[in-house]
Design an enzyme around this catalytic site. Structure first.
Site, short mmCIF file in Angstrom:
data_model
loop_
_atom_site.label_atom_id
_atom_site.label_comp_id
_atom_site.label_asym_id
_atom_site.label_seq_id
_atom_site.Cartn_x
_atom_site.Cartn_y
_atom_site.Cartn_z
N LYS A 138 13.87 3.07 -10.12
CA LYS A 138 14.84 2.19 -8.88
C LYS A 138 15.63 3.75 -8.50
CE LYS A 138 14.42 -2.19 -10.04
NZ LYS A 138 14.23 -1.79 -11.11
N ASP A 139 16.28 4.67 -9.46
CA ASP A 139 16.14 6.20 -8.54
C ASP A 139 15.42 6.43 -7.50
OD1 ASP A 139 18.67 6.14 -9.70
OD2 ASP A 139 17.85 6.78 -11.60
#
Ligand SMILES: *Cc1c(COP(=O)(O)O)cnc(C)c1O
Length: 496
Positions: free
Chosen positions: A113-114
Site C-alpha cells: 500500500k505504501d
C-alpha cells in the site's frame, strides 16, 4: 498530448479531470472513476529500462494525470519515492531465475500500500490547489489492515487534511493493529469496529453517498475524500511498478525486449491486479495476470463461472489483507468488459448490492482471457512458506505465499513455461507469527517480538524500521464502535 477524462462506471454523463477525480475519490452516483481511454506507452521499453523508479513513474503518470503540469507531477513523485523507502530501487525485482519476486514492501509501513499511499497525499493537496478547494479534506478509509497504516503515515500532519481509519477489530494481525493504534499526528483518528472488513468498507461507502451528511460537512468547512483503492490516485501509481519490474528484467538481460511475462498477484480488492491490467493495455508485454485468492475465493469462482456471489461465509485467514468478499475494483473491469457501458455495469452493481450476486454474459466472459484465477488454502499457504524457505532461504509473507502457491497450481495445470514475476505484497515481518508458525510449530510459545528476532536470524534480513518503531510505542487510539455507529464516530471526531 491527449487529455484524459474520468467517467463514472455508473453514469457516462459524469466526466471530470484527473485532479477532480482524485479529490472526490468516488463519483457522486457511487460509481468509480475510470479513464475514458487507456493511453499507450510513449517510450520504448529499452528507453524505460535506462530510467530509475521516479523517472518511470513520471512517464506513466503524465499519460493519465493530464491536467497536472510537469512540475506538479515531478514534485509529487520526488516527495513520495525518497528515503522513506529502504531500498534505492524503491521496488526491486529479486532473483536471477523465474519466478522472480517483485518486492513492494520497502516503504515505511512494509506493505505494498505504501507504493500508492506515499504519493496520494501529494496528489491530493496539489489537486485541491488546482481546483481552488477551500474545505479541509477529510480522508475516510476502511482497511483490512495495510491501507490504514499506510494512509495514516502518508497523511499524518499534512496541512489541510484530517484522516479517519476504520479497521475490523478482530480481523487484523497484532502488528498491523499496533502499527495503527500507535500512529501520531493530531489530524489522525483510528477506530476499531465490531464487524469485518466488508462491513467497514460498506459503512464508509454509505457515509460517502449520504447527501445530508455531505451538506453538514460542507457547512462546517469539510469535504470527504477516499484513500481506498477506489481512488484513481491510488490505482495509477500502481501501474508504475509493473512497467518498472519488466524493464529491470530487461536491463538485467533476464528477458528480451517484447518478451511476454506473467505476473501473479495476491488479490483482495482487485486494485493491484487491475493496475497490472492497465499496464498490459498500455502495451506492456504481459501474457497472463494470475489472480491469487485465499479461502475467500469469490474471485476464483467468478473467473470459473462468470458468477460473482458474495453470499458465503467470510473466512478469517492468515492473509487478512485479502479477506474480502466485495472486490471494489472489479467494477472497473466489469465496466470495461461490458464495452465501457455504464448502464450494463450499473445494473450488475445494483444486483450485487440488492442480492449480493450478479452474472456476466458469455460475451463478457470471453474478455477475461487476460486472467487466470485460483486460490490457496491455509495449509497450502503455510506449506509454500516452509518449502521455499527450506529450498532457498527466502522467507515470504503469507500474502505472497498465496500467490506462490497459486502459481505452482497454474504451472501444474497449464505447463506454461513463460517467465513469471510473483508480486510480493508484504514483508514477512508484518505477519511474523503466521510466517514463523508455517516454518516450525515450535515457535508457538514465543511472544510476537521474540518471533521478530527469530525471523531476523532465520531470514538474514534485518528487522525493518517500521517494526523497531512499534516495539515500544505508546497506544494513542483506543476508540471502538459497532459497525452501525460509524457515522456517529465521524461526527464526534469532527465535532459536528
Ligand atoms: C491490500 C493487500 C493485498 C490485496 O491487494 P488488492 O489491491 O486489494 O487486491 C494483498 N497483500 C497485501 C499485503 C495487501 O496489503
Amino acid at each position: 498530448m491527449m487529455d484524459i477524462l474520468y467517467r463514472s462506471t455508473r453514469n457516462d454523463k459524469i466526466a471530470v479531470k484527473a485532479s477532480q477525480a482524485i479529490l472526490k475519490g468516488l463519483a457522486e452516483d457511487g460509481g468509480l472513476f475510470v479513464p475514458n481511454e487507456i493511453p499507450s506507452l510513449d517510450k520504448t521499453l529499452n528507453e524505460l529500462s535506462a530510467m530509475n523508479y521516479r523517472e518511470v513513474a513520471y512517464e506513466i503518470m503524465k499519460l493519465f494525470f493530464t491536467d497536472f503540469t510537469e512540475e506538479e507531477l515531478k514534485n509529487c513523485i520526488e516527495h513520495a519515492y525518497d528515503s522513506k523507502f529502504d531500498n534505492s530501487e524503491i521496488a526491486p525485482t529479486i532473483g536471477d531465475m523465474s519466478p522472480y519476486f517483485l518486492e513492494l514492501f520497502h516503504g515505511s509501513t512494509i506493505a505494498f500500500k505504501d507504493m500508492a499511499l506515499s504519493i496520494l497525499p501529494y496528489l491530493m493537496i496539489t489537486s485541491a490547489k488546482k481546483n481552488q478547494a477551500t474545505n479541509e479534506i477529510v480522508i475516510l478509509t476502511a482497511t483490512s489492515g495495510d491501507t490504514g497504516k499506510a494512509a495514516l503515515a502518508g497523511f499524518a500532519d499534512v496541512e489541510g487534511t484530517k484522516i479517519i481509519v476504520f479497521y475490523p477489530k478482530s480481523g487484523v494481525s497484532m502488528i498491523q493493529e499496533k502499527q495503527m493504534v500507535t500512529q501520531v499526528g493530531a489530524n489522525t483518528h483510528v477506530i476499531g469496529i465490531e464487524g469485518n472488513f466488508d462491513d467497514a468498507q460498506t459503512g464508509v461507502k454509505n457515509i460517502f453517498s449520504d447527501k445530508e451528511f455531505e451538506q453538514l460537512m460542507n457547512q462546517n468547512g469539510f469535504q470527504f475524500s477516499s484513500a481506498n483503492s477506489i481512488n484513481i490516485g491510488r490505482l495509477i501509481p500502481q501501474v508504475v511498478y509493473y512497467v518498472y519490474s519488466y524493464v529491470q528484467l530487461l536491463k538485467r538481460n533476464e528477458i528480451k525486449e517484447g518478451e511476454q511475462i506473467n505476473f501473479v498477484v495476491p488479490t483482495g480488492n482487485f486494485g493491484n491486479i487491475l493496475a497490472g491490467y492497465y499496464a498490459k493495455k498500455m502495451g506492456l508485454p504481459i501474457a497472463k495476470l494470475i489472480c491469487a485468492s485465499n479461502d475467500n475465493k469469490v474471485l476464483y469462482d467468478f473467473f470459473e463461472t462468470g458468477v460473482y456471489d458474495r453470499n458465503r461465509e467470510f473466512v478469517l485467514t492468515t492473509s487478512p489483507s485479502m479477506d474480502i468478499l466485495i472486490s471494489s475494483n472489479l467494477e472497473r473491469l466489469i465496466y470495461r468488459i461490458a464495452g465501457n457501458s455504464s448502464e450494463k455495469n450499473a445494473k450488475l452493481m445494483s444486483d450485487l448490492s440488492k442480492v449480493g450476486r450478479y452474472e456476466i454474459t458469455d460475451e463478457m466472459k470471453n474478455e477475461l482471457a487476460d486472467f487466470y484465477g485460483n486460490y490457496a488454502s491455509e495449509e497450502e499457504t503455510a506449506e509454500a512458506i516452509a518449502s521455499l524457505y527450506h529450498k532457498t532461504g527466502y522467507v515470504m509473507d503469507t500474502h505472497t505465499a498465496v500467490a506462490y502457491s497459486v502459481y505452482e497450481k497454474y504451472k501444474a495445470e497449464t505447463a506454461d513455461q513463460t517467465k513469471t514475476v510473483i508480486v510480493s505484497t508484504a514483508s514477512p515481518y508484518k505477519f511474523t507469527r503466521s510466517v514463523m508458525d508455517a516454518i516450525d510449530t515450535a515457535y508457538d510459545t514465543m511472544t510476537e517480538f521474540e518471533l521478530v528476532d527469530e525471523l531476523e536470524k532465520l531470514s538474514k534480513v534485518a528487522v525493518p524500521q517500521a517494526i523497531e518503531e512499534i516495539r515500544t510505542a505508546r497506544v494513542i487510539h483506543q476508540t471502538t464502535c459497532d459497525k452501525s455507529e460509524m457515522k456517529d464516530a465521524v461526527k464526534a471526531f469532527l465535532k459536528l
